[in-house]
Design a protein around this motif. Structure first.
Motif, mmCIF file in Angstrom:
data_model
loop_
_atom_site.group_PDB
_atom_site.id
_atom_site.type_symbol
_atom_site.label_atom_id
_atom_site.label_comp_id
_atom_site.label_asym_id
_atom_site.label_seq_id
_atom_site.Cartn_x
_atom_site.Cartn_y
_atom_site.Cartn_z
ATOM 1 N N PHE A 82 -2.554 13.087 2.578
ATOM 2 C CA PHE A 82 -2.045 12.108 2.460
ATOM 3 C C PHE A 82 -2.624 10.668 3.093
ATOM 4 O O PHE A 82 -3.082 9.568 2.182
ATOM 5 N N THR A 83 -2.158 10.521 4.456
ATOM 6 C CA THR A 83 -2.817 9.757 5.534
ATOM 7 C C THR A 83 -4.210 8.773 5.209
ATOM 8 O O THR A 83 -4.419 7.481 4.976
ATOM 9 N N GLU A 84 -5.369 9.898 5.101
ATOM 10 C CA GLU A 84 -6.355 9.877 5.033
ATOM 11 C C GLU A 84 -6.648 8.623 3.626
ATOM 12 O O GLU A 84 -7.172 8.102 3.299
ATOM 13 N N ARG A 85 -6.036 9.691 2.862
ATOM 14 C CA ARG A 85 -6.090 9.373 1.716
ATOM 15 C C ARG A 85 -5.589 7.349 1.282
ATOM 16 O O ARG A 85 -6.295 6.356 0.839
ATOM 17 N N ARG A 86 -4.979 7.190 2.136
ATOM 18 C CA ARG A 86 -4.067 5.584 2.157
ATOM 19 C C ARG A 86 -5.303 4.781 2.588
ATOM 20 O O ARG A 86 -5.044 3.717 2.607
ATOM 21 N N ALA A 87 -5.244 5.705 3.526
ATOM 22 C CA ALA A 87 -7.261 4.840 5.094
ATOM 23 C C ALA A 87 -8.061 4.220 3.950
ATOM 24 O O ALA A 87 -8.562 2.911 3.869
ATOM 25 N N SER A 140 0.671 -0.901 0.174
ATOM 26 C CA SER A 140 0.131 0.346 -0.119
ATOM 27 C C SER A 140 0.868 1.419 -0.333
ATOM 28 O O SER A 140 0.836 1.777 -0.472
ATOM 29 N N SER A 141 1.772 0.777 -0.105
ATOM 30 C CA SER A 141 3.044 2.514 0.346
ATOM 31 C C SER A 141 3.667 2.701 -1.353
ATOM 32 O O SER A 141 2.439 2.578 -2.417
ATOM 33 N N GLU A 142 3.607 3.803 -1.412
ATOM 34 C CA GLU A 142 3.534 5.019 -2.763
ATOM 35 C C GLU A 142 4.698 3.884 -3.943
ATOM 36 O O GLU A 142 4.556 3.945 -4.919
ATOM 37 N N TRP A 143 5.455 3.254 -3.121
ATOM 38 C CA TRP A 143 6.128 1.670 -4.136
ATOM 39 C C TRP A 143 5.309 1.369 -5.281
ATOM 40 O O TRP A 143 6.054 0.493 -6.256
ATOM 41 N N ARG A 144 3.820 1.194 -5.211
ATOM 42 C CA ARG A 144 3.012 0.053 -5.237
ATOM 43 C C ARG A 144 2.364 0.505 -6.438
ATOM 44 O O ARG A 144 1.398 0.518 -8.042
ATOM 45 N N ASP A 152 -3.329 8.421 12.587
ATOM 46 C CA ASP A 152 -3.607 10.457 12.238
ATOM 47 C C ASP A 152 -4.891 10.629 11.625
ATOM 48 O O ASP A 152 -5.387 11.041 11.303
ATOM 49 N N ALA A 153 -4.805 8.787 10.312
ATOM 50 C CA ALA A 153 -6.362 8.941 9.672
ATOM 51 C C ALA A 153 -7.887 9.259 9.814
ATOM 52 O O ALA A 153 -7.960 8.717 10.702
ATOM 53 N N LEU A 199 -7.137 6.424 -5.940
ATOM 54 C CA LEU A 199 -8.922 7.460 -5.574
ATOM 55 C C LEU A 199 -8.038 8.871 -5.070
ATOM 56 O O LEU A 199 -7.238 9.330 -5.703
ATOM 57 N N GLN A 200 -9.020 9.978 -5.642
ATOM 58 C CA GLN A 200 -8.535 11.275 -5.481
ATOM 59 C C GLN A 200 -7.990 11.640 -4.521
ATOM 60 O O GLN A 200 -8.862 11.895 -3.360
#
Length: 90
Positions: A58-63, A12-16, A89-90, A45-46
């Motif tokens: 950023f954290t909320e989008r990751r969640a 789920s990291s930016e590496w994906r 924090d999300a 996702l937007q």
């Protein structure tokens, strides 16, 4: 954790975000005699910049990406996020 529990790794990291980066992650996992990533969370996702804090956005989008993946994989009953950002924090 993966070996003991039989868990799969869902990136789920930016590496994906692109194949060469995913291949790099898989290569490192293989070096450590671990299975490669089984799949990755969605990247479509937007970005919601509804907060003044870009890190929180950023954290909320990751969640939301993780939640979306879980909703399309109802067979998953238990899961954990291991990340260098505080998902609380999300």
């Amino acid at each position: 954790i993966v070996e003991t529990t039989g868990a799969i790794i869902v990136l789920s990291s930016e590496w994906r975000r692109d194949q060469p980066m995913r291949d790099g992650v898989d290569a490192i996992l293989t070096e450590y005699e671990m299975r490669p990533c089984a799949t990755w969370t969605p990247t479509d996702l937007q970005r919601d910049m509804g907060t003044e804090n870009p890190f929180k956005a950023f954290t909320e989008r990751r969640a939301r990406e993780i939640s979306q993946w879980l909703s399309t994989n109802p067979q998953v009953k238990q899961w954990v996020v291991i990340d260098d950002i505080n998902m609380a924090d999300a």
